[in-house]
Design a protein around this motif. Structure first.
Motif, PDB file in Angstrom:
ATOM      1  N   LEU B 235      -7.909  45.076  73.572  1.00 51.91           N
ATOM      2  CA  LEU B 235      -7.823  44.252  74.774  1.00 51.91           C
ATOM      3  C   LEU B 235      -7.138  42.919  74.486  1.00 51.91           C
ATOM      4  N   GLU B 379      -8.382  37.299  84.913  1.00 46.57           N
ATOM      5  CA  GLU B 379      -8.825  38.561  84.337  1.00 46.57           C
ATOM      6  C   GLU B 379      -9.803  38.358  83.182  1.00 46.57           C
ATOM      7  N   SER B 380     -10.817  39.211  83.170  1.00 43.66           N
ATOM      8  CA  SER B 380     -11.756  39.229  82.045  1.00 43.66           C
ATOM      9  C   SER B 380     -11.975  40.661  81.585  1.00 43.66           C
ATOM     10  N   VAL B 381     -12.423  40.788  80.344  1.00 47.67           N
ATOM     11  CA  VAL B 381     -12.751  42.101  79.785  1.00 47.67           C
ATOM     12  C   VAL B 381     -14.148  41.991  79.176  1.00 47.67           C
ATOM     13  N   SER B 404     -14.028  47.526  77.844  1.00 50.62           N
ATOM     14  CA  SER B 404     -13.345  47.807  79.111  1.00 50.62           C
ATOM     15  C   SER B 404     -12.100  48.645  78.854  1.00 50.62           C
ATOM     16  N   PHE B 408      -6.521  47.241  81.714  1.00 51.97           N
ATOM     17  CA  PHE B 408      -6.918  46.075  82.521  1.00 51.97           C
ATOM     18  C   PHE B 408      -7.112  46.441  84.001  1.00 51.97           C
ATOM     19  N   ALA B 411      -9.995  44.507  85.256  1.00 49.61           N
ATOM     20  CA  ALA B 411     -10.127  43.154  84.696  1.00 49.61           C
ATOM     21  C   ALA B 411     -10.327  42.078  85.771  1.00 49.61           C
ATOM     22  N   HIS B 415     -13.654  39.746  86.093  1.00 53.67           N
ATOM     23  CA  HIS B 415     -13.568  38.286  86.101  1.00 53.67           C
ATOM     24  C   HIS B 415     -14.613  37.702  87.063  1.00 53.67           C
TER      25      HIS B 415
END
Lengths: 193, 431
Positions: B235, B379-381, B404, B408, B411, B415
């Motif tokens: 990631l 975006e987050s993972v 994740s 993405f 993602a 978030h």
């Protein structure tokens, strides 16, 4: 030499402690459910706007959701990965635990006109399964009363985009509706205390 | 035990400045113990939750929570603040008033100066506290003595670690803002284990976001002491390649052994110099100082071995250690040093402390860890795992958890879930 002795001392002591550990009871419903609270809030009452509350949710709905997360039938960001870590019996125990917690009444800033419109639409369209203004649900239908609006909106988007599979009979009702009307309905359910 | 008592007294002597006179006999008792009492040291992700859950499970047990700061600033999300995605630290800051009032927890805002495991007494600068069981959640401190040239007081003012959120995070952010476009930023991270495995990589993404937006001619270097990325590799690699190309460079196997604060230089293995305009050096870590001083660390002298069910120290009876500081022995795959792990361990520990104090059977651990990391502005993972005890070891449940999807595809949703997670875990701690 001394180092080695210290090692052994620690190991023996640790061994004694583990002997105690071996006699520990298997995780209780509370032990299992407490671990969920870091995301879903203490006793399942969520303070995060997109994270669903589990407190007061019906046992059937939680069990159904967890089993569908586990099998992959219900699309999820993280719940699929987590649900796979639990046996069916543990899932039932957690469903029972959260269903017994007091409903987490939220105070959300909601558009009053949308709430009113949703109230007028729910009876004819959704009340067959989402019972008592969404406070209860038929069989495994989840309660939605007081649920966070942003969470409900994210889930509705997943339904409409086909990522989350809608129950057939719900789809019959939802498909013909406008996005505005659906959003009004979600506002209504979020407003119910 | 004698050795521990001696080191305890030594510690007290050093703190009290009264030529080694043991403070314990002389210092006033802060609160005389009347009934059964649990004392908790440290009001972070672990300690605050342990205090709360002991009270929730048995209101007849008195709980005293000792914490040196009136406010707690969350390390999770502080990288977003450093990268300018969060305006200030207020949304990451909580107090203890509501927690204390809601659950009848007695707050003591003091610095702990020692623990006497034999007498079952905690010493603070303001006086002593007796306990029946002690829960220690001290977080981490830095092994700065291993770094040549590092002055624990002065160096962080020039080369911030920003690995404890608050003033240090602000300093790093200010330095980035003051740096001219075209400058060079260096992040240096230690060998595992350290607090928050994905944290340094998330930081590289957040500083990358800032530079890309405001100072695109700048360069960012991540010197990793480890031979390879230790968390969420696919990631972060994707984020680096797709979002921060041209700005960012990842350099593995660069263990910093010396710092030169005056010219903002890091020296790798004593020979290779890296000079930056902004330097963020994250030192190697061990259990918080109080755990070391109290003899709670294991043969590695860094982390505290504990029972995987009760979190009772392998070294001292009636003392439990949770959070970043603990290292369940021979666990194979121990829970990572994260806020979520500490939260989860605190509840397991609280439950079993209450069971032990009531002569009931203990319950096996069931725990969770989830860490969200931001990789870009929106975006987050995440990484997730469920933990159980199998054959006396804490183990991740096979075929569950993981990271994740690498495309993405979720993602953006993660978030927003990350933000809700933070709100929930901080609310758990503060109410």
């Amino acid at each position: 030499m001394r180092m080695k002795k210290a090692w052994m001392g620690a190991a023996t002591l640790a061994g004694a402690l583990f002997a105690g550990a071996a006699s520990a009871a298997p995780p209780t419903a509370e032990m299992l459910s407490n671990a969920c609270a870091g995301c879903h809030g203490t006793k399942g009452g969520s303070a995060g706007l997109t994270m669903p509350s589990l407190a007061g949710q019906s046992k059937e709905a939680i069990i159904d959701a967890m089993k569908k997360f586990k099998s992959g039938e219900r699309a999820a960001t993280v719940m699929g990965r987590l649900a796979k870590g639990y046996t069916d019996a543990e899932i039932v125990a957690m469903g029972e635990y959260f269903s017994k917690q007091k409903l987490h009444a939220t105070n959300q800033m909601l558009d009053k006109a949308k709430v009113a419109k949703g109230a007028s639409l729910q009876e004819a369209n959704c009340s067959r399964c989402h019972l008592e203004d969404g406070k209860e649900g038929k069989d495994e239908t989840p309660a939605m009363a007081s649920q966070w609006l942003p969470y409900l909106q994210m889930q509705m988007e997943m339904y409409l985009s086909g990522k989350r599979k809608m129950p057939e009979k719900m789809e019959e009702k939802v498909k013909p509706m406008s996005k505005e009307d659906l959003d009004a309905l979600l506002h209504f359910y979020a407003s119910v205390k | 035990m004698t050795l521990d008592r001696r080191s305890f007294l030594k510690l007290l002597g050093a703190g009290a400045g009264t030529a080694g006179l043991p403070m314990i006999g002389r210092a006033a008792e802060l609160m005389p113990k009347t009934g059964r009492r649990v004392v908790v040291i440290g009001g972070g992700f672990g300690g605050s939750i342990a205090a709360k859950y002991v009270r929730m499970l048995d209101a007849s047990i008195e709980v005293v929570l000792i914490e040196r700061n009136r406010q707690f600033v969350s390390c999770p999300f502080s990288n977003l603040y450093i990268g300018g995605l969060i305006k200030d630290l207020s949304s990451l800051t909580i107090g203890y008033d509501k927690l204390a009032a809601n659950h009848g927890i007695k707050m003591v805002y003091e610095e702990v100066t020692g623990i006497d495991p034999a007498a079952k007494v905690v010493a603070t600068k303001g006086g002593t506290l007796a306990y029946d069981r002690l829960i220690v959640s001290p977080g981490v401190d830095f092994r700065t003595e291993e770094i040549e040239g590092y002055d624990p007081v002065k160096t962080p003012d020039v080369i911030p670690h920003a690995w404890k959120a608050g003033a240090q995070s602000t300093l790093l952010r200010n330095q980035l803002e003051a740096m001219p476009d075209g400058g060079k930023v260096i992040i240096s991270m230690p060998l595992t284990p350290y607090r928050c495995p994905p944290g340094p990589y998330e930081r590289s993404c957040m500083i990358g976001t800032y530079l890309k937006k405001h100072k695109p001619k700048s360069k960012l270097l991540l010197l990793d002491a480890n031979p390879d990325v230790v968390s969420k590799k696919p990631l972060f690699t994707k984020a680096w390649n797709e979002y921060y190309k041209g700005i960012f460079e990842y350099v593995p196997a660069k263990k910093v052994t010396r710092v030169e604060a005056a010219n903002r230089t890091l020296v790798v293995e004593g020979i290779e110099d890296f000079k930056g305009d902004v330097v963020n050096f994250i030192p190697p870590q061990r259990a918080g100082q109080i755990a070391v001083a109290a003899g709670l660390v294991g043969p590695d002298k860094n982390w505290c071995p504990v029972n995987p069910v009760t979190f009772e120290s392998a070294n001292h009876k009636d003392i439990h250690v949770i959070g970043d500081a603990c290292a369940p022995p021979s666990t194979g795959a121990p829970m990572p040093k994260s806020g979520y792990s500490a939260n989860s361990q605190a509840k397991v520990c609280a439950m079993n402390v209450v069971a032990l104090m009531n002569g009931r059977e203990t319950t096996d651990l069931s725990g969770i860890n989830v860490c969200y990391s931001a990789v870009s502005e929106h975006e987050s993972v995440s990484i997730a795992a469920v933990y159980k005890v199998a054959e006396g070891k804490i183990t991740a449940v096979p075929n569950s958890g993981g990271i994740s999807p690498a495309d993405f595809s979720i993602a953006k949703m993660e978030h927003t879930y990350a933000e809700s997670w933070l709100r929930n875990i901080l609310t758990e701690m503060s109410s």
